[in-house]
Design a protein around this motif. Structure first.
Motif, mmCIF file in Angstrom:
data_model
loop_
_atom_site.group_PDB
_atom_site.id
_atom_site.type_symbol
_atom_site.label_atom_id
_atom_site.label_comp_id
_atom_site.label_asym_id
_atom_site.label_seq_id
_atom_site.Cartn_x
_atom_site.Cartn_y
_atom_site.Cartn_z
ATOM 1 N N VAL A 212 19.009 -45.430 1.918
ATOM 2 C CA VAL A 212 20.014 -44.425 1.558
ATOM 3 C C VAL A 212 19.473 -43.391 0.575
ATOM 4 O O VAL A 212 19.877 -42.219 0.605
ATOM 5 N N SER A 213 18.550 -43.787 -0.278
ATOM 6 C CA SER A 213 18.051 -42.840 -1.285
ATOM 7 C C SER A 213 17.340 -41.652 -0.652
ATOM 8 O O SER A 213 17.315 -40.555 -1.224
ATOM 9 N N THR A 214 16.755 -41.836 0.539
ATOM 10 C CA THR A 214 16.084 -40.715 1.200
ATOM 11 C C THR A 214 17.087 -39.657 1.647
ATOM 12 O O THR A 214 16.747 -38.470 1.735
ATOM 13 N N LEU A 220 20.077 -36.118 -6.111
ATOM 14 C CA LEU A 220 19.507 -36.682 -7.324
ATOM 15 C C LEU A 220 18.922 -35.605 -8.235
ATOM 16 O O LEU A 220 18.677 -35.848 -9.412
ATOM 17 N N LYS A 221 18.696 -34.393 -7.683
ATOM 18 C CA LYS A 221 18.161 -33.291 -8.479
ATOM 19 C C LYS A 221 19.264 -32.379 -9.006
ATOM 20 O O LYS A 221 18.983 -31.426 -9.731
ATOM 21 N N ALA A 222 20.512 -32.655 -8.627
ATOM 22 C CA ALA A 222 21.604 -31.728 -8.951
ATOM 23 C C ALA A 222 22.377 -32.099 -10.210
ATOM 24 O O ALA A 222 23.294 -31.378 -10.590
ATOM 25 N N GLU A 223 22.014 -33.196 -10.881
ATOM 26 C CA GLU A 223 22.813 -33.633 -12.021
ATOM 27 C C GLU A 223 22.694 -32.701 -13.225
ATOM 28 O O GLU A 223 23.545 -32.712 -14.109
ATOM 29 N N ARG A 224 21.667 -31.841 -13.248
ATOM 30 C CA ARG A 224 21.516 -30.897 -14.363
ATOM 31 C C ARG A 224 22.343 -29.627 -14.149
ATOM 32 O O ARG A 224 22.479 -28.805 -15.055
ATOM 33 N N LEU A 305 26.107 -40.894 -9.522
ATOM 34 C CA LEU A 305 25.483 -41.226 -8.247
ATOM 35 C C LEU A 305 24.000 -41.528 -8.435
ATOM 36 O O LEU A 305 23.469 -42.489 -7.858
ATOM 37 N N ALA A 306 23.315 -40.733 -9.249
ATOM 38 C CA ALA A 306 21.883 -40.947 -9.493
ATOM 39 C C ALA A 306 21.640 -42.289 -10.181
ATOM 40 O O ALA A 306 20.678 -43.004 -9.846
ATOM 41 N N ARG A 307 22.499 -42.651 -11.129
ATOM 42 C CA ARG A 307 22.355 -43.934 -11.818
ATOM 43 C C ARG A 307 22.552 -45.102 -10.844
ATOM 44 O O ARG A 307 21.812 -46.091 -10.882
ATOM 45 N N PHE A 308 23.540 -44.983 -9.960
ATOM 46 C CA PHE A 308 23.774 -46.060 -8.999
ATOM 47 C C PHE A 308 22.597 -46.212 -8.048
ATOM 48 O O PHE A 308 22.159 -47.336 -7.761
ATOM 49 N N ILE A 309 22.074 -45.092 -7.545
ATOM 50 C CA ILE A 309 20.948 -45.164 -6.617
ATOM 51 C C ILE A 309 19.741 -45.792 -7.309
ATOM 52 O O ILE A 309 18.997 -46.580 -6.708
ATOM 53 N N ALA A 310 19.529 -45.463 -8.596
ATOM 54 C CA ALA A 310 18.427 -46.074 -9.342
ATOM 55 C C ALA A 310 18.630 -47.587 -9.465
ATOM 56 O O ALA A 310 17.681 -48.374 -9.296
ATOM 57 N N MET A 311 19.871 -48.009 -9.766
ATOM 58 C CA MET A 311 20.184 -49.438 -9.848
ATOM 59 C C MET A 311 20.014 -50.116 -8.493
ATOM 60 O O MET A 311 19.501 -51.242 -8.396
ATOM 61 N N PHE A 312 20.438 -49.432 -7.437
ATOM 62 C CA PHE A 312 20.333 -49.987 -6.084
ATOM 63 C C PHE A 312 18.866 -50.199 -5.719
ATOM 64 O O PHE A 312 18.496 -51.242 -5.169
ATOM 65 N N GLU A 313 18.006 -49.219 -6.030
ATOM 66 C CA GLU A 313 16.584 -49.341 -5.736
ATOM 67 C C GLU A 313 15.958 -50.463 -6.559
ATOM 68 O O GLU A 313 15.081 -51.188 -6.073
ATOM 69 N N SER A 314 16.405 -50.611 -7.802
ATOM 70 C CA SER A 314 15.884 -51.688 -8.648
ATOM 71 C C SER A 314 16.283 -53.053 -8.092
ATOM 72 O O SER A 314 15.472 -53.983 -8.040
#
Length: 383
Positions: A212-214, A220-224, A305-314
């Motif tokens: 899913v991260s792909t 993931l680049k839009a949080e700023r 969303l970025a934090r969840f994807i990072a946790m999911f990948e971990s």
């Protein structure tokens, strides 16, 4: 013999100004004409700021006017002009520039307009890039089938665990914020996280979701990016352009380069404003689709969303590590059993290896929960 120059201003300011002005190869009279028509030519922002900084103050302007010969009558104009040029030639670089700028009305405002013009292209390009990134991010989240399927699995798992714990009715939606709690909550063995358990279920039933991260790389680049900042930046640029419009209407006759710039810049800003409005509507629709608070800030949505994807990948990496460890243990057991079988003088027996793998510890509980999830698979909730 070296020609002596006449000093009319502070020596330090004269020295600093002379250093800044040495790069200009054109005469100051031509430079003053360009500033009067607000034509920056090939001058950069730094150079324009320096020219604005070196404009004469009231005291400096008074000193220079007092030094220069007084204006002559119309019939003596040529002689007066020659006398003035001769007087200016005796001044230092900084005073020469200041003397030339005395003939330019509203020089400070005109230089400010020129600075705006040379800044405009870079500022607008940055805004266009941010808006383009935001459009791509909103689209990838809304159209990610893997993310939708992942949320369905998380919803079913949550309802199954709630049912097994006797904690009430099924829920029909799951928020992004609640997904972060899956990393903190523990499964049956009190060691493995629910998120790792979710990864294990997905790995057994729909491996494609694990990628899913792909799908969400743009997101993931839009949080700023902040919609409010985009709106304000465009409004500030429009305000500056309106000021230039007033200056050109008042001081520029005919179709000057600055008037052409104002027309094209206004078109670009209107286009940016339209794109931002479309992004706002797309984001509002996305919040409705995911059942989120309609007042949720955009950067908070993408940050969560970025934090969840990072946790999911971990969690995915940890589950893979445990699976590989379990496979190695099984291979060692098989090798030990094969070695024992070859010993003719030793009675065949296997030495049990204690299994401390969370994947094995969860086997009994997991099979029941997997069965429950598959049984409930037909009843999909709104996500």
């Amino acid at each position: 013999k070296k020609k002596e120059t006449i000093q009319l201003i502070d020596s330090r300011r004269q020295m600093n100004g002379s250093i800044l002005l040495t790069k200009y190869k054109q005469d100051y009279k031509t430079l003053a004409q360009k500033i009067d028509t607000m034509d920056p030519g090939d001058m950069c922002e730094t150079e324009l700021h320096a020219l604005r900084q070196l404009l004469p103050s009231k005291d400096e302007a008074l000193a220079i006017r007092s030094y220069l010969p007084p204006p002559a009558a119309a019939d003596d104009d040529d002689e007066s002009s020659s006398e003035k040029e001769d007087a200016i030639s005796k001044l230092g670089l900084c005073e020469k520039y200041m003397a030339s700028m005395l003939a330019v009305d509203n020089a400070a405002l005109k230089l400010k307009c020129m600075i705006y013009r040379v800044q405009f292209g870079g500022l607008v390009q940055s805004l266009e890039e941010d808006i383009g990134s935001l459009q791509e991010a909103l689209s990838c989240v809304r159209n990610s089938d893997r993310l939708t399927r992942l949320l369905l699995f998380a919803l079913k798992l949550g309802n199954t665990l709630n049912a097994m714990g006797g904690r009430g009715k099924d829920v029909v939606a799951i928020t992004l914020d609640s997904l972060l709690k899956l990393h903190e909550a523990k499964a049956f063995d009190k060691k493995t996280s629910v998120l790792q358990y979710l990864v294990t279920i997905i790995d057994k039933n729909d491996k494609d979701i694990l990628n899913v991260s792909t799908d969400l790389l743009p997101a993931l680049k839009a949080e700023r990016i902040m919609l409010e900042l985009l709106t304000k930046s465009i409004a500030d640029l429009q305000e500056g352009l309106d000021s230039i419009q007033n200056m050109t209407d008042e001081h520029c006759k005919g179709n000057t380069p600055m008037k052409s710039f104002v027309s094209s810049a206004d078109t670009r800003l209107r286009s940016l404003s339209c794109d931002v409005q479309k992004c706002k509507q797309a984001y509002a629709d996305l919040l409705t689709y995911f059942g989120e608070n309609p007042k949720m800030p955009l950067n908070e949505f993408f940050s969560t969303l970025a934090r969840f994807i990072a946790m999911f990948e971990s969690a995915r990496a940890e589950v893979r590590r445990l699976q590989e460890a379990k496979a190695r243990k099984e291979r060692r057991n098989k090798a030990a059993a094969a070695a024992a079988a070859k010993g003719s003088s030793i009675s065949k027996r296997t030495i049990p290896v204690q299994d401390d793998d969370p994947t094995t510890r969860l086997a009994s509980g997991r099979s029941a929960v997997l069965h429950e999830i598959l049984q409930r698979g037909g009843s999909t909730g709104k996500v």
